[in-house]
Design an enzyme around this catalytic site. Structure first.
Site: not given
Lengths: 346, 346, 346, 346
Positions: C149-152
């Protein structure tokens, strides 16, 4: 205390009527209409109203409304107001319609540009076109008020002195307009998503935008004969604001002083129209959140054209503010009541 | 009619004081101070004020000001107010300082974080820290008011009930704050240009921002012993608004109802602090242009932490609005006078 | 020439895969999948692709796709990829899934946070978590890649050296993240309209955001035992970019040089991770349009905490760019092929 | 390998030349000139270039430059290039000037609109106006290239087929242009601050903008006799992009097919000019970050006018991209080398 009902109170313009009337000492809102959010608390739709408005959204029962309120604002899509209005209702309550239903006197023109059948053409004659600065006297006694479009208000007020005083060739008018995105409404559509609008500008409705005949009709009245213009709106990545840049050929020997005198003639005593100092161009940031419209012009000696410019907040002077200004006139209140808030910057 | 003078009236906060006082029925602005724009018309600096404010910008002659006005707002850089104030002036006029000069009681702390020598430490004790909701009683009689910082107001009001009621471990507080760009002031600097700020977000002043000791001092008073926090501000591509997201470890067995009761205890009767409904997060759009601060919290059962959140308009409740609120209290006016405008959306 | 198919090519991430692969010399896109726009020209959906992509949108026929392409990118909502994958398909084609379906090894955790039943848990073990810099070796041979994921990606890369080298107390990690609006996808929803997002910032998914368990799982692997964090995402009025500001308590006697050495140890040879110079904070504007992630940290001696920061473009290193980077590794191509475009500023 | 030097490499246009040339396989930048940042690392001025460009900023020593490089880009204020150029330098190196110094053939016109004395009028005749699509043949052999202005490129390419084919009355041309803020440069000025530009639109330079004579001169060449136009630029709250909306009266009996054929005649084979499908309006978002210019037109049967529209990225096709395109032509490289990056959206 005037009791007001708002049909379509959960659109951007409807909510702006709420915001303005909350600061109006003679009006109480008693009906928050919203077909989409019936039974929801109004502040659940617009969080800014938390602990300010405690009301629950209602439907659009006109008969009930007509009993309960003194004035109804319809901030709804085209075709709704004209389908709801009738003699019985108009005999009990004043209606201020923010849609286009009663703006255009010629039904055929309305139906051609809006591509819908008019539901109550019998009231068109009676309806008053509420561009306050120009039609103030007619607004006073009216029951059914057609509140002008946002682009229209800005376009007409920018050009009116030039047209009325016949300082320009009316066949040369080109209006290039730019609007913030709240003008596109609160509908969930991909083209209005943040990432689609942000960092971009586009023209739309080129040659076909519905405010065109409205501008033409009103300018035609001012000039004394029909006028055809080009009107091109653009979508700008900002919330509020309309800027109009209009072009026309000046008649011979018309100079700066003559034009300035014309603008002063019509606007010097107008509280909400500010004719800027020479060479100062209108900017939408200076009118945001207020009922002001800033206008000015520049003459190009080389080409013989004049560039007339205007800026306003599309939700205030372009919609809710003008609606309240009209209401004030209709009810005999001071015209500026509830509308004197200074523009918010930045 | 209270006569007001504003030193630093051409900064963003100064202009916001003007905007708010224009709608205040008991105050008249008689002095628009601006070192940078002396002899210019105020509306030439802020076009929104055209035909609203006709005044010309003046300097900062405190002696003359003290004779002419009842209250002076100093919306100026750190170090100016403290260099101008003296007993003679304070005997004639009330001063509301929007800079940090009198916010911090410990001179050494002030000088360490601000890296300047304090010019009039003898008035620090007398000065009242004007976080209205917490220090209302002290504000009433004061001559010299230190108006809180924008980040500080939002941070403290978000955390106050938790700290005051000792519901959290005070050594675990982390404040992650986000601000619109008007907080950076109107100085012509490359990092504040449109193209540099737009489409970006960054942290700045990490571990060194000057609002840190101010938050710590006030939270320390509330808790009863010194508190150290982490405070990290961020620059957001928007004009106005501060959002605070604060983290702390809840003490054992503290549950939702207990925390909610604490917030209600301190804020239920506060006109300008809105404790939102459960699970509704504050958003800066809902307070823009208004004096409201929206707060709420969420408990993470997994980690035992609470996330306290707050949103306000940095120029209103974070600066000019709170200054006027303090003025109202100092002069015995209704606290909300001139401050009841609803938030402007969108 | 590698033949690629993209399912979900008309979302923002899907379109970014297209943009990147157009500049990749070893790949040809032969399938533009889009459930919503079947039979439409791709450039009618994304005008930037006019005269660049002439293809027509197709459906998601996996069997046909498996015959025609070497790699399938699924840039689709959770649950789709896991419902389409099977042994037959995996025996013919490599799959790079940009959804969360195969990111989390513990099915129960997946189902709890995503609130859907997993459609093909039998492939979870095989799937490789494609955080290239950390799992490069495993990525090499894999058939089914779970793209992070992007945030991840931003959170883990910001914190990894601290966790892996055990320089912080893992129970103190708080991740405060800020994202541009393209992360919300291209769905037509009121909260994502321009006027709703512009001029505002808010936290959302507080304590419940689905990237939380993904960050925890990966950081737990790095540390050697389970980790629980607080993760709070915020929506920022900009198109692209994620900024992570993470807080944790440093273990005793860990100083700047030690931490810096840890970052250099893991990232000095990484092409796409830039450890910034001391005291320089990451800003999303410096990575826009590129596959870079900028990281840095600051130690607060007063509180004993470290603030770790990271910035990336959510659509590139946070989605499409990392997917292509993984593809390069999976197919034995130079890892940076097609990904060396410099960030676009302003 | 062509060696390039850039004078003014720390402005927005200069940095864009850097970004583009970094992706150009036949060019190496060996000189990063910047009067303001001498001795600073280039990546300290533009953080996006960290670990990509390691060079240090140098001054503008033309003699040294002429020895070291094959081509000099001058992305500098008006008057600088013309003060540096001489026969000796031109005998050693090709110059691509992004300022206006050599764009206008008539010195008097230049001096009147730019209000400075021309420093080397003797080179004006030799200089080639580098609007690639129109002057390609002349560009090939030239030593001194005048790279067109951003507004100019968009205006001319939007109108060229109409003028060249004499489909419109040349005395009726009105160009209403809208630009992102990077066009205003990176100077630290209050009007370009985020809070001043954001949420606003304004016209500026009305009747006096310096791109006016440049557009007129080039359109005059196309038509075969002098042309006078109205040109009005506007500042839009976005980083990049120019949109031109141009109006003119069509000659009689000119219909859609005739006009379309004219556009196709000049642009069908042009890689970077995209004539959009009927009724599709150009939008700046579809060209951002790329060298494309999108054009289209709409005929208003009612008024007999045509509305010609064009969109480009002011920093690419409006500046750096076109400069590189010209360089490619001058050095006999494929014209599109380094310029085929797809537009970045969103």
């Amino acid at each position: 205390m005037i009791k007001a009902g708002i049909i379509g109170s959960t659109g951007y313009a409807g909510q702006e009527i709420v915001r303005i009337l909350l600061g109006h000492k003679d009006v109480e809102i008693v009906w928050y209409g919203s077909r989409s959010f019936i039974d929801k608390k109004y502040y659940e739709v617009f969080g800014n109203m938390f602990q300010i408005v405690d009301a629950t959204c209602l439907g659009e029962n006109m008969d009930e409304l007509a009993e309960k309120v003194d004035v109804i604002f319809t901030a709804t899509p085209q075709g709704l107001c004209s389908s709801l209005v009738n003699e019985d209702i108009l005999s009990k309550v004043k209606i201020i319609d923010l849609s286009a239903d009663f703006r255009i006197k010629d039904v055929a023109t309305y139906e051609k540009w809006y591509k819908i059948e008019h539901k109550s053409p019998e009231f068109i004659d009676e309806a008053v076109y509420g561009l306050c600065e120009i039609n103030r006297d007619k607004v006073k006694g009216c029951r059914l008020l057609a509140n002008p479009g946002c682009y229209t208000t800005c376009s007409i007020l920018s050009l009116y002195p030039l047209v009325k005083e016949k300082l320009i060739d009316p066949n040369t008018i080109i209006v290039d307009a730019k609007s913030g995105t709240s003008g596109a409404g609160r509908g969930a559509k991909i083209p209005n998503l943040f990432c689609e609008v942000n960092e971009s500008i586009k023209a739309y409705g080129v040659t076909t935008h519905r405010h065109t005949p409205e501008i033409e009709e009103q300018l035609g009245y001012a000039y004394g004969s029909p006028i055809m213009i080009n009107f091109t709106p653009h979508l700008v990545p900002m919330n509020r604001g309309i800027l109009v840049t209009a072009y026309a050929s000046l008649k011979e020997k018309v100079d700066y002083d003559t034009v300035r005198a014309a603008y002063d003639k019509y606007y010097a005593n107008e509280r909400f129209v500010r004719v800027l100092d020479k060479d100062v161009c209108p900017e939408t940031r200076w009118v945001e959140g207020s009922n002001y419209v800033d206008v000015n012009f520049k003459i190009d000696e080389r080409t013989g054209r004049i560039i007339a410019m205007g800026a306003l907040d599309n939700l205030v002077k372009g919609a809710a503010g003008q609606a309240v200004q009209n209401m004030n006139i209709m009810f005999g209140l001071p015209e500026e009541e509830g509308l004197l808030m200074a523009p918010v910057f930045p």
